[in-house]
Motif scaffolding. Structure first.
Motif, PDB file in Angstrom:
ATOM      1  N   LEU A   1       0.830  -1.193   0.000  1.00 49.31           N
ATOM      2  CA  LEU A   1       0.000   0.000   0.000  1.00 49.31           C
ATOM      3  C   LEU A   1       0.870   1.249   0.000  1.00 49.31           C
ATOM      4  CD1 LEU A   1      -2.592  -1.002   2.750  1.00 49.31           C
ATOM      5  CD2 LEU A   1      -2.808  -1.256   0.278  1.00 49.31           C
ATOM      6  N   ALA A   2       0.413   2.276  -0.713  1.00 48.89           N
ATOM      7  CA  ALA A   2       1.068   3.569  -0.715  1.00 48.89           C
ATOM      8  C   ALA A   2       0.062   4.608  -0.235  1.00 48.89           C
ATOM      9  CB  ALA A   2       1.558   3.922  -2.119  1.00 48.89           C
ATOM     10  N   ARG A   3       0.398   5.306   0.809  1.00 47.38           N
ATOM     11  CA  ARG A   3      -0.487   6.320   1.381  1.00 47.38           C
ATOM     12  C   ARG A   3      -0.776   7.396   0.337  1.00 47.38           C
ATOM     13  NH1 ARG A   3      -3.807   6.681   5.221  1.00 47.38           N
ATOM     14  NH2 ARG A   3      -3.630   8.320   6.735  1.00 47.38           N
ATOM     15  N   VAL A   4      -2.024   7.855   0.258  1.00 49.19           N
ATOM     16  CA  VAL A   4      -2.406   8.928  -0.651  1.00 49.19           C
ATOM     17  C   VAL A   4      -2.498  10.206   0.175  1.00 49.19           C
ATOM     18  CG1 VAL A   4      -4.162   9.773  -2.243  1.00 49.19           C
ATOM     19  CG2 VAL A   4      -3.656   7.329  -2.139  1.00 49.19           C
ATOM     20  N   SER A   5      -1.647  11.166  -0.141  1.00 54.20           N
ATOM     21  CA  SER A   5      -1.561  12.404   0.617  1.00 54.20           C
ATOM     22  C   SER A   5      -2.891  13.159   0.621  1.00 54.20           C
ATOM     23  CB  SER A   5      -0.469  13.283   0.010  1.00 54.20           C
ATOM     24  OG  SER A   5      -0.380  14.505   0.703  1.00 54.20           O
ATOM     25  N   GLY A   6      -3.325  13.569   1.810  1.00 52.37           N
ATOM     26  CA  GLY A   6      -4.546  14.348   1.944  1.00 52.37           C
ATOM     27  C   GLY A   6      -5.827  13.538   1.973  1.00 52.37           C
ATOM     28  N   HIS A   7      -5.725  12.210   1.938  1.00 49.12           N
ATOM     29  CA  HIS A   7      -6.908  11.353   1.939  1.00 49.12           C
ATOM     30  C   HIS A   7      -6.767  10.255   2.984  1.00 49.12           C
ATOM     31  CE1 HIS A   7      -8.525  13.135  -1.711  1.00 49.12           C
ATOM     32  NE2 HIS A   7      -7.280  13.119  -2.188  1.00 49.12           N
ATOM     33  N   LYS A   8      -7.901   9.661   3.345  1.00 51.24           N
ATOM     34  CA  LYS A   8      -7.906   8.581   4.332  1.00 51.24           C
ATOM     35  C   LYS A   8      -8.016   7.236   3.639  1.00 51.24           C
ATOM     36  CE  LYS A   8      -9.721  11.370   8.068  1.00 51.24           C
ATOM     37  NZ  LYS A   8     -10.766  11.527   9.051  1.00 51.24           N
ATOM     38  N   TYR A   9      -7.224   7.047   2.591  1.00 50.56           N
ATOM     39  CA  TYR A   9      -7.150   5.765   1.917  1.00 50.56           C
ATOM     40  C   TYR A   9      -5.760   5.591   1.332  1.00 50.56           C
ATOM     41  CZ  TYR A   9      -8.522   8.679  -2.145  1.00 50.56           C
ATOM     42  OH  TYR A   9      -8.621   9.646  -3.104  1.00 50.56           O
TER      43      TYR A   9
ATOM     44  N   SER B   1     -10.245   5.032   6.861  1.00 50.57           N
ATOM     45  CA  SER B   1     -10.878   6.157   7.547  1.00 50.57           C
ATOM     46  C   SER B   1     -11.342   5.852   8.964  1.00 50.57           C
ATOM     47  CB  SER B   1     -12.070   6.650   6.727  1.00 50.57           C
ATOM     48  OG  SER B   1     -13.055   5.637   6.678  1.00 50.57           O
ATOM     49  N   GLY B   2     -11.449   4.590   9.317  1.00 48.37           N
ATOM     50  CA  GLY B   2     -11.932   4.231  10.648  1.00 48.37           C
ATOM     51  C   GLY B   2     -13.444   4.082  10.711  1.00 48.37           C
ATOM     52  N   ASN B   3     -14.150   4.226   9.577  1.00 52.96           N
ATOM     53  CA  ASN B   3     -15.603   4.068   9.582  1.00 52.96           C
ATOM     54  C   ASN B   3     -15.971   2.611   9.302  1.00 52.96           C
ATOM     55  OD1 ASN B   3     -15.365   3.688   6.803  1.00 52.96           O
ATOM     56  ND2 ASN B   3     -16.204   5.684   6.255  1.00 52.96           N
TER      57      ASN B   3
ATOM     58  N   ARG C   1     -20.625   8.474  -2.804  1.00 54.19           N
ATOM     59  CA  ARG C   1     -20.133   9.750  -3.300  1.00 54.19           C
ATOM     60  C   ARG C   1     -19.392  10.441  -2.169  1.00 54.19           C
ATOM     61  NH1 ARG C   1     -23.591  14.814  -5.795  1.00 54.19           N
ATOM     62  NH2 ARG C   1     -21.906  16.315  -5.654  1.00 54.19           N
ATOM     63  N   VAL C   2     -18.172  10.837  -2.468  1.00 52.46           N
ATOM     64  CA  VAL C   2     -17.327  11.494  -1.472  1.00 52.46           C
ATOM     65  C   VAL C   2     -17.671  12.972  -1.457  1.00 52.46           C
ATOM     66  CG1 VAL C   2     -14.947  11.921  -0.765  1.00 52.46           C
ATOM     67  CG2 VAL C   2     -15.548   9.783  -1.893  1.00 52.46           C
ATOM     68  N   GLY C   3     -17.681  13.569  -0.275  1.00 49.64           N
ATOM     69  CA  GLY C   3     -18.002  14.987  -0.146  1.00 49.64           C
ATOM     70  C   GLY C   3     -17.095  15.856  -0.992  1.00 49.64           C
ATOM     71  N   ASP C   4     -17.668  16.882  -1.570  1.00 51.66           N
ATOM     72  CA  ASP C   4     -16.893  17.800  -2.399  1.00 51.66           C
ATOM     73  C   ASP C   4     -15.968  18.637  -1.524  1.00 51.66           C
ATOM     74  OD1 ASP C   4     -18.267  16.925  -4.647  1.00 51.66           O
ATOM     75  OD2 ASP C   4     -19.842  18.413  -4.401  1.00 51.66           O
ATOM     76  N   THR C   5     -14.780  18.876  -2.036  1.00 49.47           N
ATOM     77  CA  THR C   5     -13.829  19.718  -1.329  1.00 49.47           C
ATOM     78  C   THR C   5     -13.955  21.132  -1.870  1.00 49.47           C
ATOM     79  OG1 THR C   5     -12.100  19.149  -2.889  1.00 49.47           O
ATOM     80  CG2 THR C   5     -12.198  17.866  -0.861  1.00 49.47           C
ATOM     81  N   PRO C   6     -13.937  22.142  -0.994  1.00 49.93           N
ATOM     82  CA  PRO C   6     -14.055  23.518  -1.478  1.00 49.93           C
ATOM     83  C   PRO C   6     -12.835  23.890  -2.311  1.00 49.93           C
ATOM     84  CG  PRO C   6     -13.753  23.454   0.918  1.00 49.93           C
ATOM     85  CD  PRO C   6     -13.820  22.048   0.426  1.00 49.93           C
ATOM     86  N   SER C   7     -13.063  24.645  -3.407  1.00 45.02           N
ATOM     87  CA  SER C   7     -11.931  25.024  -4.250  1.00 45.02           C
ATOM     88  C   SER C   7     -11.457  26.410  -3.985  1.00 45.02           C
ATOM     89  CB  SER C   7     -12.258  24.904  -5.728  1.00 45.02           C
ATOM     90  OG  SER C   7     -13.582  24.785  -6.037  1.00 45.02           O
TER      91      SER C   7
END
Length: 91
Positions: free
Chosen positions: A33-41, A57-59, A85-91
């Motif tokens: 596994l390779a950690r994805v920066s800024g995400h919980k996966y 994510s722990g859910n 569907r993953v929550g939208d991130t503000p731009s």
């Protein structure tokens, strides 16, 4: 009356849980596994599920593998027949 000592279905003998264990060992499971920066996966970088991701994510879906799909500016995690569907991130 007679005493019943075991019940089997379909004519095959009843087996104990220990007899049902598979013969795979931990050396058969080869994924990295390779950690994805800024995400919980994390991304699976090699092995039979290479290119998929693992929820960290722990859910309720923690540890489940999913495909990452982007459509119409939204990100979706596809767990077999379940699409989240993953929550939208503000731009």
């Amino acid at each position: 009356m007679s005493e019943i000592t075991g019940v089997s279905s379909g004519g095959s003998p009843a087996t104990s849980p220990a007899a049902k264990q598979t013969k795979k060992t931990s050396t058969d499971f080869k994924e990295h596994l390779a950690r994805v920066s800024g995400h919980k996966y994390a991304k699976i970088t090699d092995g039979p599920r290479k290119g998929m991701y693992v929820n960290q994510s722990g859910n309720d879906r923690d540890g489940d593998a999913f495909k990452l799909v982007s459509r119409g500016g939204h990100e979706y995690h596809v767990y077999g027949k379940i699409v989240v569907r993953v929550g939208d991130t503000p731009s």
